[in-house]
Design an enzyme around this catalytic site. Structure first.
Site, PDB file in Angstrom:
ATOM      1  N   ASN A   1       0.834  -1.202   0.000  1.00  0.00           N
ATOM      2  CA  ASN A   1       0.000   0.000   0.000  1.00  0.00           C
ATOM      3  C   ASN A   1       0.866   1.248   0.000  1.00  0.00           C
ATOM      4  OD1 ASN A   1      -1.934   2.098   0.632  1.00  0.00           O
ATOM      5  ND2 ASN A   1      -3.316   0.501   1.322  1.00  0.00           N
ATOM      6  N   ASP A   2       1.387   1.611   1.155  1.00  0.00           N
ATOM      7  CA  ASP A   2       2.119   2.875   1.280  1.00  0.00           C
ATOM      8  C   ASP A   2       3.353   2.934   0.386  1.00  0.00           C
ATOM      9  OD1 ASP A   2       0.359   3.853   3.364  1.00  0.00           O
ATOM     10  OD2 ASP A   2       1.319   2.372   4.653  1.00  0.00           O
TER      11      ASP A   2
END
Length: 490
Positions: A416-417
Site C-alpha cells: 500500500n504505502d
C-alpha cells in the site's frame, strides 16, 4: 584452561561476524545462520569450562536454562507462521536486551552485597583479601562505582539501561504487530511524560553508580522498563520495521557493554557488530522512508491521528480475475510488488506458481521489493525465499524503478504505502518525500486487495484511483489461485 576458554570465545566471535556477513544477502543467509549457530554452540560449551564456575549448582542452572529456553525456542520456531515472523523477531530481540539487562542487574546487586558484607571476614573471603587489608579495601570501595571501577560501572549501568529499554520496548512492538495493543498513548501529553521518565531514569542511573544499597538500583530498573514501554507506545504501526531495527541495535550495544563488564570477548565483539549493523540498518530504513529517526520516534506516523493528506480524484475500478489473467498472460514483462497483505494471506507459494506459468508463456517476470515492505527488514525476501523464488528475480527499489515505464503489467499484492504516488505528488501527505516503487508508471497496474480500506499508515492510496489501475478485490491467495486457473486454460 582460561586461555582455551578465551580462545573459544574469540573463535565464536569470528563465527558471529562471518554469520552476520552471510546474512547480508539472501543467497548466503542460510549459510550465515549456520555459522552464527556454530559460534553460539562453541561459546556456550566453552562457558562450562570457565574458571569462575566452581559449584555444581552453576552447571545445573546452565543446563536447565538451555533445556527450557532451547525447547521453547525450537517449539515456537517450528510452529510460527511466516505472517507472524515480525512478531517473533521483535520478541526474541527483546529477550536479548532483557538478558543483557539481567547481567547488569546481577553484577550491580553483587557489588552492593560486597559493600554491605556483614563482617570483615566475609568481605575478605569475597575479595580474596587478608584481614589486614580489609579496612583499607572497604575505605576505598564504599559505593558501586568504586568497587567495580569507573569504566566497568559506567558500561555495566549503561548496558543495563539500554537492555531494559530494548526489552520492554520490543515487547510493546510485539504486542502492536500481533494486534494485541492498539493504543498510541497511555497518558495525556505522552511525549512530555516520556521526557520526564527518561530524565528520571538517567538520574537514577547516575545514582546507581554512587549507591551502596539496593533500593536505588531497583528504582533504576523499574524506570528503565517503564521508559521502554512509553518510548514504543506512541510509534505508529507503519514505522515498525524501523523500530524493530532500532531495538536490535540497542540490544547489540547492551550486550557489548555487558561483555566488557564480564571480560567476555565473544559478547564484546558480537554485541558491537550487531549494534553497528543494527544502527546502519536503522539509518537505511529511515532513509528509505525519507524521514529522520527523530521523526520516526516522536511523530506518531501511522497512528490514528496522522494527517491523511488530500483526497484522491476519481474512483476505484474493479477487474475480474479472467481479464487480469489474460492481461498478464499476453504481456512481455510483468513486475510483482508484494507487501504485508501477501504475508497475511500466505500467498507466496501461489504467487510463485503463478510466476512459473507466466514464464512458461515466455513472459519476463520480476519481483520489486521496497526496503520497508512488510513489518520487518527483509520481510518480503524471507517470504519469497520460503516459496523458492530464485534470487535473480528479486530486485530492490533502486534496481527496478527504471523499468516500470516499459513494464506491461504490475501486480501489487498486499502493498500500500510503498506504492502510493502521494509520496511524490501530494505535499500535504504524511508520506510525502518517501521513496516509493514507481508502479504508477507502468502501462497497467493490477492491485490485489481484500477491500477498499487504507494502508497500515492510514493514508489513502492515490494509485488505486489512477486511470491505469484496476482493483482485483480478493484475498491474496485466492486471487492468485483464480489467476492460475485462468492461465492454465489460455
Amino acid at each position: 584452561m582460561n586461555t582455551v576458554v578465551q580462545l573459544c570465545y574469540f573463535v565464536a566471535a569470528v563465527l558471529f561476524i562471518l554469520g552476520l556477513k552471510g546474512m547480508s544477502s539472501p543467497r548466503t543467509a542460510r549459510k550465515g545462520i549456520v555459522w552464527a549457530g556454530i559460534g553460539m554452540v562453541l561459546a556456550t560449551v566453552a562457558t562450562f569450562f570457565h574458571p569462575d564456575l566452581h559449584h555444581a549448582v552453576n552447571y545445573l542452572l546452565i543446563i536447565l536454562a538451555i533445556a527450557v529456553s532451547g525447547g521453547l525456542a525450537w517449539w515456537s520456531g517450528k510452529r510460527v507462521p511466516m505472517t507472524d515472523m515480525p512478531q517473533m523477531v521483535a520478541l526474541y530481540n527483546g529477550m536479548g536486551g532483557g538478558a543483557a539487562a539481567a547481567i547488569g542487574a546481577v553484577e550491580l546487586f553483587k557489588a552492593v552485597s560486597q559493600i554491605g558484607a556483614t563482617s570483615a571476614q566475609q568481605l575478605a573471603a569475597q575479595k580474596d583479601l587478608g584481614l589486614e587489608q580489609v579496612e583499607q579495601f572497604a575505605a576505598g570501595h564504599s559505593h558501586v562505582g568504586s568497587l567495580l571501577g569507573a569504566d566497568h560501572a559506567v558500561l555495566g549501568i549503561s548496558g543495563a539501561l539500554i537492555g531494559a529499554v530494548a526489552f520492554s520496548g520490543s515487547l510493546v512492538a510485539w504486542a502492536k504487530l500481533d494486534g494485541r495493543l492498539h493504543r498510541n498513548q497511555l497518558l495525556p501529553a505522552q511525549q512530555l511524560v516520556n521526557l520526564g521518565v527518561f530524565v528520571a531514569t538517567v538520574l537514577f542511573a547516575i545514582l546507581s553508580y554512587y549507591t551502596d544499597g539496593s533500593a536505588v538500583i531497583i528504582v533504576f530498573f523499574v524506570l528503565a522498563l517503564v521508559f521502554g514501554v512509553f518510548m514504543a507506545i506512541p510509534i505508529g504501526g507503519a514505522d515498525m520495521p524501523v523500530v524493530i531495527s532500532l531495538f536490535n541495535a540497542l540490544t547489540g550495544l547492551a550486550v557489548g557493554f555487558e561483555g566488557y563488564l564480564l571480560g567476555n570477548p565473544a559478547m564484546i565483539i558480537a554485541g558491537t557488530v550487531v549494534g553497528a549493523a543494527g544502527s546502519l540498518l536503522t539509518q537505511l530504513m529511515a532513509k528509505a522512508m525519507n524521514r529522520p529517526l527523530t521523526n520516526v520516534l516522536f511523530s506518531g506516523f501511522g497512528t490514528a491521528t496522522a494527517d491523511a493528506g488530500s483526497d484522491p480524484e476519481g474512483e476505484m475500478k474493479a477487474i475480474q480475475a479472467e481479464d487480469a489473467a489474460i492481461m498478464m498472460g499476453y504481456a512481455n514483462q510483468v513486475v510483482i510488488a508484494p507487501g504485508y497483505g501477501m504475508a497475511v494471506a500466505q500467498a507466496q507459494h501461489k504467487v510463485w506458481e503463478l510466476v512459473e506459468l507466466l514464464q512458461e508463456r515466455d513472459v519476463s517476470v520480476k519481483f520489486a521489493i521496497h526496503p520497508v515492505a512488510g513489518r520487518m527488514p527483509g520481510h518480503m525476501n524471507v517470504l519469497l525465499a520460503e516459496a523458492g523464488v530464485p534470487y535473480d528475480l528479486i530486485y530492490d527499489m533502486e534496481e527496478i524503478n527504471a523499468e516500470f515505464d516499459r513494464t506491461d503489467v504490475v501486480v501489487v499484492i498486499g502493498a500500500n504505502d510503498v506504492v502510493n504516488p502521494a509520496a511524490k505528488n501530494d505535499p500535504s501527505s504524511p508520506i510525502y518525500g518517501m521513496p516509493i516503487l514507481d508502479v504508477a508508471a507502468a502501462h497497467n497496474v493490477i492491485v490485489i486487495k481484500r477491500g477498499k480500506g487504507k494502508g497500515f499508515s492510514g493514508v489513502e492510496n492515490h494509485l488505486f484511483f489512477a486511470d491505469n489501475c484496476r482493483m482485483l478485490f480478493n484475498d491474496g491467495q485466492k486471487a492468485a489461485g483464480e489467476l492460475i486457473q485462468v492461465l492454465k486454460k489460455l
